[in-house]
Design a protein around this motif. Structure first.
Motif, PDB file in Angstrom:
ATOM      1  N   TYR A   1      49.187  39.792  33.755  1.00  0.00           N
ATOM      2  CA  TYR A   1      49.343  38.480  34.383  1.00  0.00           C
ATOM      3  C   TYR A   1      48.317  38.284  35.506  1.00  0.00           C
ATOM      4  CZ  TYR A   1      51.012  34.614  37.122  1.00  0.00           C
ATOM      5  OH  TYR A   1      51.060  33.437  37.820  1.00  0.00           O
ATOM      6  N   PHE A   2      48.236  39.253  36.420  1.00  0.00           N
ATOM      7  CA  PHE A   2      47.342  39.085  37.569  1.00  0.00           C
ATOM      8  C   PHE A   2      45.875  39.192  37.163  1.00  0.00           C
ATOM      9  CE2 PHE A   2      51.285  39.725  39.908  1.00  0.00           C
ATOM     10  CZ  PHE A   2      51.191  38.649  40.788  1.00  0.00           C
ATOM     11  N   ALA A   3      45.561  40.002  36.154  1.00  0.00           N
ATOM     12  CA  ALA A   3      44.180  40.026  35.647  1.00  0.00           C
ATOM     13  C   ALA A   3      43.814  38.660  35.078  1.00  0.00           C
ATOM     14  CB  ALA A   3      44.022  41.105  34.581  1.00  0.00           C
ATOM     15  N   GLY A   4      44.724  38.061  34.329  1.00  0.00           N
ATOM     16  CA  GLY A   4      44.484  36.717  33.803  1.00  0.00           C
ATOM     17  C   GLY A   4      44.334  35.692  34.905  1.00  0.00           C
ATOM     18  N   HIS A   5      45.168  35.810  35.943  1.00  0.00           N
ATOM     19  CA  HIS A   5      45.070  34.868  37.068  1.00  0.00           C
ATOM     20  C   HIS A   5      43.744  35.016  37.797  1.00  0.00           C
ATOM     21  CE1 HIS A   5      45.986  32.954  40.954  1.00  0.00           C
ATOM     22  NE2 HIS A   5      46.695  32.137  40.192  1.00  0.00           N
ATOM     23  N   VAL A   6      43.292  36.251  37.968  1.00  0.00           N
ATOM     24  CA  VAL A   6      41.997  36.486  38.626  1.00  0.00           C
ATOM     25  C   VAL A   6      40.871  35.850  37.809  1.00  0.00           C
ATOM     26  CG1 VAL A   6      40.296  38.291  39.153  1.00  0.00           C
ATOM     27  CG2 VAL A   6      42.658  38.536  39.928  1.00  0.00           C
TER      28      VAL A   6
ATOM     29  N   LEU B   1      42.788  33.641  44.853  1.00  0.00           N
ATOM     30  CA  LEU B   1      42.049  34.630  44.073  1.00  0.00           C
ATOM     31  C   LEU B   1      42.071  35.982  44.790  1.00  0.00           C
ATOM     32  CD1 LEU B   1      40.088  35.523  41.808  1.00  0.00           C
ATOM     33  CD2 LEU B   1      38.235  34.599  43.205  1.00  0.00           C
ATOM     34  N   ALA B   2      41.838  35.971  46.104  1.00  0.00           N
ATOM     35  CA  ALA B   2      41.832  37.216  46.871  1.00  0.00           C
ATOM     36  C   ALA B   2      43.198  37.901  46.811  1.00  0.00           C
ATOM     37  CB  ALA B   2      41.442  36.930  48.323  1.00  0.00           C
TER      38      ALA B   2
END
Length: 196
Positions: A130-135, A182-183
């Motif tokens: 999820y967080f890789a996709g959001h990044v 993003l950060a």
């Protein structure tokens, strides 16, 4: 959760800087921006404390239980706007990720999260995806597309309150809000990698 000293300090700096910017965003003239910024500030500072190197602080397990309770309450508080506007769902996922990592700190011997078993746990893997996709998505949104946005204007639906000068001006710039998110997603991704 604690990584090598220099990596941990970089993560602490990234998350605390994001939290500080979110505190400044709470001065926005736009009420929704202020409410969202408060939750994101809590997230940034919470992540910064969680990322502190073990040589600096090694809180007892009860602290992590308190952390889990605070972020569970924050997740519930953020769930109401998410029901009305799905774009807020990211904040709920972030709060639940903090609850999950806090629970992992409670369960870990010596307060160091990491399963130490065979492979990545399913929840950790899902959160990593999820967080890789959001990044990736957030980074793509920041990439220049050729259109120039004048100061005081924002992308559709961004709710920018004014130019760069006043109390709400630069704090409401949509590109800075995206960089902040993003950060924090990069920070969350790094913390989840340290868990696995």
């Amino acid at each position: 959760m604690h990584g090598p000293g220099s990596a941990s300090w970089l993560l602490v700096t990234l998350c605390a800087g994001s939290g500080a910017y979110c505190l400044l965003r709470m001065r926005s003239r736009v009420e929704e921006q202020r409410r969202t910024a408060g939750g994101e500030a809590l997230m940034g500072f919470g992540m910064a404390v969680m990322a502190l190197p073990a040589t600096v602080v090694q809180p007892p397990r009860g602290v992590w239980l308190g952390y889990a309770a605070v972020f569970a309450a924050a997740g519930l508080w953020m769930a109401w706007p998410a029901l009305r506007a799905p774009r807020h769902l990211h904040h709920v996922v972030g709060a639940l990720a903090m609850v999950y990592m806090s629970a992992a700190m409670v369960a870990a011997p010596g307060g160091h999260a990491g399963h130490g078993g065979t492979g990545v746990p399913v929840v950790t893997g899902a959160l990593l995806l999820y967080f890789a996709g959001h990044v990736l998505l957030s980074g793509a949104r920041l990439a220049p597309t050729g259109a120039v946005v004048a100061v005081g204007e924002g992308a559709a639906g961004e709710g920018v309150a004014g130019g760069g000068g006043g109390p709400g001006g630069w704090a409401d710039r949509p590109e800075l809000v995206r960089v902040c998110r993003l950060a924090m997603s990069m920070g969350m991704l790094a913390m989840l990698v340290l868990m696995s």
